[in-house]
Design a protein around this motif. Structure first.
Motif, PDB file in Angstrom:
ATOM      1  N   THR A   1       6.951 -40.741 -11.020  1.00  0.00           N
ATOM      2  CA  THR A   1       5.840 -41.134 -11.879  1.00  0.00           C
ATOM      3  C   THR A   1       4.606 -40.300 -11.536  1.00  0.00           C
ATOM      4  OG1 THR A   1       4.944 -42.827 -10.381  1.00  0.00           O
ATOM      5  CG2 THR A   1       6.738 -43.496 -11.861  1.00  0.00           C
ATOM      6  N   ALA A   2       3.535 -40.538 -12.276  1.00  0.00           N
ATOM      7  CA  ALA A   2       2.291 -39.797 -12.065  1.00  0.00           C
ATOM      8  C   ALA A   2       1.513 -40.283 -10.849  1.00  0.00           C
ATOM      9  CB  ALA A   2       1.422 -39.888 -13.313  1.00  0.00           C
ATOM     10  N   GLN A   3       2.105 -41.117 -10.023  1.00  0.00           N
ATOM     11  CA  GLN A   3       1.423 -41.545  -8.796  1.00  0.00           C
ATOM     12  C   GLN A   3       1.071 -40.379  -7.882  1.00  0.00           C
ATOM     13  OE1 GLN A   3       3.722 -44.504  -6.751  1.00  0.00           O
ATOM     14  NE2 GLN A   3       2.937 -46.192  -7.985  1.00  0.00           N
ATOM     15  N   ARG A   4       1.707 -39.237  -8.072  1.00  0.00           N
ATOM     16  CA  ARG A   4       1.351 -38.044  -7.294  1.00  0.00           C
ATOM     17  C   ARG A   4      -0.149 -37.753  -7.419  1.00  0.00           C
ATOM     18  NH1 ARG A   4       0.722 -33.968 -11.025  1.00  0.00           N
ATOM     19  NH2 ARG A   4       1.457 -34.533 -13.107  1.00  0.00           N
TER      20      ARG A   4
ATOM     21  N   LEU B   1      -3.389 -44.402 -14.835  1.00  0.00           N
ATOM     22  CA  LEU B   1      -2.828 -45.415 -13.944  1.00  0.00           C
ATOM     23  C   LEU B   1      -3.884 -46.436 -13.546  1.00  0.00           C
ATOM     24  CD1 LEU B   1      -0.684 -43.222 -11.510  1.00  0.00           C
ATOM     25  CD2 LEU B   1      -0.004 -44.269 -13.679  1.00  0.00           C
ATOM     26  N   VAL B   2      -3.439 -47.670 -13.352  1.00  0.00           N
ATOM     27  CA  VAL B   2      -4.326 -48.727 -12.855  1.00  0.00           C
ATOM     28  C   VAL B   2      -3.781 -49.262 -11.533  1.00  0.00           C
ATOM     29  CG1 VAL B   2      -5.245 -49.440 -15.093  1.00  0.00           C
ATOM     30  CG2 VAL B   2      -3.091 -50.436 -14.280  1.00  0.00           C
ATOM     31  N   LEU B   3      -4.687 -49.730 -10.695  1.00  0.00           N
ATOM     32  CA  LEU B   3      -4.306 -50.344  -9.425  1.00  0.00           C
ATOM     33  C   LEU B   3      -3.837 -51.769  -9.680  1.00  0.00           C
ATOM     34  CD1 LEU B   3      -4.311 -50.174  -6.264  1.00  0.00           C
ATOM     35  CD2 LEU B   3      -6.612 -51.178  -6.392  1.00  0.00           C
ATOM     36  N   VAL B   4      -2.638 -52.089  -9.165  1.00  0.00           N
ATOM     37  CA  VAL B   4      -2.061 -53.418  -9.373  1.00  0.00           C
ATOM     38  C   VAL B   4      -1.783 -54.061  -8.013  1.00  0.00           C
ATOM     39  CG1 VAL B   4      -0.153 -54.734 -10.373  1.00  0.00           C
ATOM     40  CG2 VAL B   4      -1.009 -52.698 -11.550  1.00  0.00           C
ATOM     41  N   SER B   5      -2.199 -55.309  -7.871  1.00  0.00           N
ATOM     42  CA  SER B   5      -1.900 -56.111  -6.681  1.00  0.00           C
ATOM     43  C   SER B   5      -2.047 -57.567  -7.095  1.00  0.00           C
ATOM     44  CB  SER B   5      -2.868 -55.778  -5.539  1.00  0.00           C
ATOM     45  OG  SER B   5      -4.185 -56.177  -5.867  1.00  0.00           O
ATOM     46  N   ASN B   6      -2.041 -58.495  -6.160  1.00  0.00           N
ATOM     47  CA  ASN B   6      -2.357 -59.859  -6.580  1.00  0.00           C
ATOM     48  C   ASN B   6      -3.830 -59.892  -6.998  1.00  0.00           C
ATOM     49  OD1 ASN B   6      -4.134 -60.692  -4.387  1.00  0.00           O
ATOM     50  ND2 ASN B   6      -2.313 -60.851  -3.100  1.00  0.00           N
TER      51      ASN B   6
ATOM     52  N   LEU C   1       5.706 -33.354 -14.272  1.00  0.00           N
ATOM     53  CA  LEU C   1       5.929 -32.566 -13.062  1.00  0.00           C
ATOM     54  C   LEU C   1       7.339 -31.977 -13.013  1.00  0.00           C
ATOM     55  CD1 LEU C   1       4.815 -31.551 -10.381  1.00  0.00           C
ATOM     56  CD2 LEU C   1       5.633 -33.660  -9.308  1.00  0.00           C
ATOM     57  N   LEU C   2       8.360 -32.769 -13.341  1.00  0.00           N
ATOM     58  CA  LEU C   2       9.736 -32.266 -13.316  1.00  0.00           C
ATOM     59  C   LEU C   2       9.884 -31.074 -14.249  1.00  0.00           C
ATOM     60  CD1 LEU C   2      12.741 -32.500 -12.542  1.00  0.00           C
ATOM     61  CD2 LEU C   2      13.015 -34.100 -14.435  1.00  0.00           C
ATOM     62  N   ALA C   3       9.295 -31.159 -15.431  1.00  0.00           N
ATOM     63  CA  ALA C   3       9.390 -30.056 -16.392  1.00  0.00           C
ATOM     64  C   ALA C   3       8.746 -28.789 -15.836  1.00  0.00           C
ATOM     65  CB  ALA C   3       8.729 -30.453 -17.709  1.00  0.00           C
ATOM     66  N   PHE C   4       7.598 -28.942 -15.176  1.00  0.00           N
ATOM     67  CA  PHE C   4       6.922 -27.781 -14.605  1.00  0.00           C
ATOM     68  C   PHE C   4       7.727 -27.184 -13.450  1.00  0.00           C
ATOM     69  CE2 PHE C   4       2.753 -29.973 -15.996  1.00  0.00           C
ATOM     70  CZ  PHE C   4       2.937 -29.514 -17.291  1.00  0.00           C
ATOM     71  N   LYS C   5       8.299 -28.056 -12.613  1.00  0.00           N
ATOM     72  CA  LYS C   5       9.092 -27.576 -11.475  1.00  0.00           C
ATOM     73  C   LYS C   5      10.328 -26.805 -11.927  1.00  0.00           C
ATOM     74  CE  LYS C   5       8.034 -30.849  -7.731  1.00  0.00           C
ATOM     75  NZ  LYS C   5       8.619 -31.927  -6.884  1.00  0.00           N
ATOM     76  N   GLU C   6      10.976 -27.306 -12.979  1.00  0.00           N
ATOM     77  CA  GLU C   6      12.232 -26.718 -13.438  1.00  0.00           C
ATOM     78  C   GLU C   6      12.035 -25.722 -14.579  1.00  0.00           C
ATOM     79  OE1 GLU C   6      14.967 -27.216 -11.847  1.00  0.00           O
ATOM     80  OE2 GLU C   6      14.195 -28.804 -10.522  1.00  0.00           O
TER      81      GLU C   6
END
Length: 291
Positions: A193-196, A164-169, A147-152
């Motif tokens: 991060t790619a959480q967007r 991405l994976v969901l992490v919790s207890n 994303l940063l590369a695309f923005k700039e």
């Protein structure tokens, strides 16, 4: 016979150029805390050294050196000026190392590869890495998310894919079977991060959620949610075990920003990763480009 060439710099401040000799003097004084010792190392008299400092202070309008007991030390302004000099001077130094800075995930991947190159790797957040790149202090900016590369409008070369994976207890994670199960959960977000992709997906599906804390490191987020009864986060599947409920929606590339053709060894480095490292990239939990 080959001549030894060592570039030196002066710095222009308020339309006046200050000779490199001033900065050499400040540098030695910062190490010796003695004008006499610094002057001796430079091969000049103490009076010449002292006059060099005084003339610069008169021109700049502020003190560079303070007397401390029987010695001398740089003022805050003097240290700031010396730091600026070091920043620019470091750009002139040739190095056999390829200097890389970027996200924790991609720099970890790079360090895991068996590469026939001398590399110097700094793991940090996107903002700090990008500042180093803008100051020309690194050769390659490594990004966990493009994303940063695309923005700039930066030249981005992907080297691998991840999701991405969901992490919790563990007990809470087992209760999540579909996207609707994410409704009204409390999340820790990780900047840069790619959480967007997660938030975009939840918004698109009208899923209510709460971001209760933002951190800079995925490892910090991991510790927070593992020690909590009600916090969740999404982290890179290549490094963390978790629930793959949004695997398809969070596939993203990791890659490098550099100037092709500017430095041959950097070009060779990137080409080697793309051509020779697919098997290791896969073993590290990523998907190589082209697969």
């Amino acid at each position: 016979m080959t001549d030894e060439v060592k570039p030196v710099i002066g710095i222009e401040i308020n339309d006046r150029i200050y000779n490199y000799k001033l900065f050499q003097s400040l540098d030695l004084l910062s190490k010796t805390f003695s004008q006499r010792k610094a002057a001796k190392e430079l091969g000049i008299s103490h009076s010449v050294f002292n006059r060099r400092i005084i003339n610069a202070e008169k021109s700049l309008g502020y003190k560079l050196v303070d007397k401390v007991g029987s010695g001398s030390e740089l003022t805050d302004k003097g240290l700031e000026l010396l730091d600026i000099y070091h920043t620019y001077n470091n750009r002139l130094k040739k190095s056999d190392n390829i200097r890389i800075a970027g996200g924790h995930i991609i720099t970890g991947l790079i360090e895991s590869l068996d590469l026939p190159f001398n590399i110097q790797v700094l793991s940090t957040d996107n903002d700090n890495a990008y500042d180093l790149a803008k100051d020309d202090l690194i050769d390659i900016l490594a990004l966990d998310d493009p994303l940063l590369a695309f923005k700039e409008d930066l030249n981005f070369t992907p080297i691998a894919f991840d999701s991405l994976v969901l992490v919790s207890n563990d007990e809470n994670n087992q209760k999540i079977n579909a996207i609707d199960d994410l409704s009204n959960l409390d999340f820790v977000s990780v900047k840069g991060t790619a959480q967007r992709l997660v938030w975009d997906t939840l918004n698109f599906n009208d899923i209510d959620y709460n971001i209760v804390k933002e951190v800079k490191s995925q490892f910090d987020a991991f510790k927070l949610v593992k020690n909590s009864d009600n916090l969740y986060t999404f982290l890179n599947a290549s490094y963390f075990k978790g629930n793959s409920v949004l695997k398809n929606q969070t596939r993203h590339s990791l890659g490098l920003v550099y100037n092709p053709g500017y430095d041959g060894k950097v070009d060779d480095f990137v080409e080697y990763i793309l051509d020779k490292c697919s098997d290791v990239i896969r073993l590290e939990g990523f998907t190589p480009i082209g697969y």
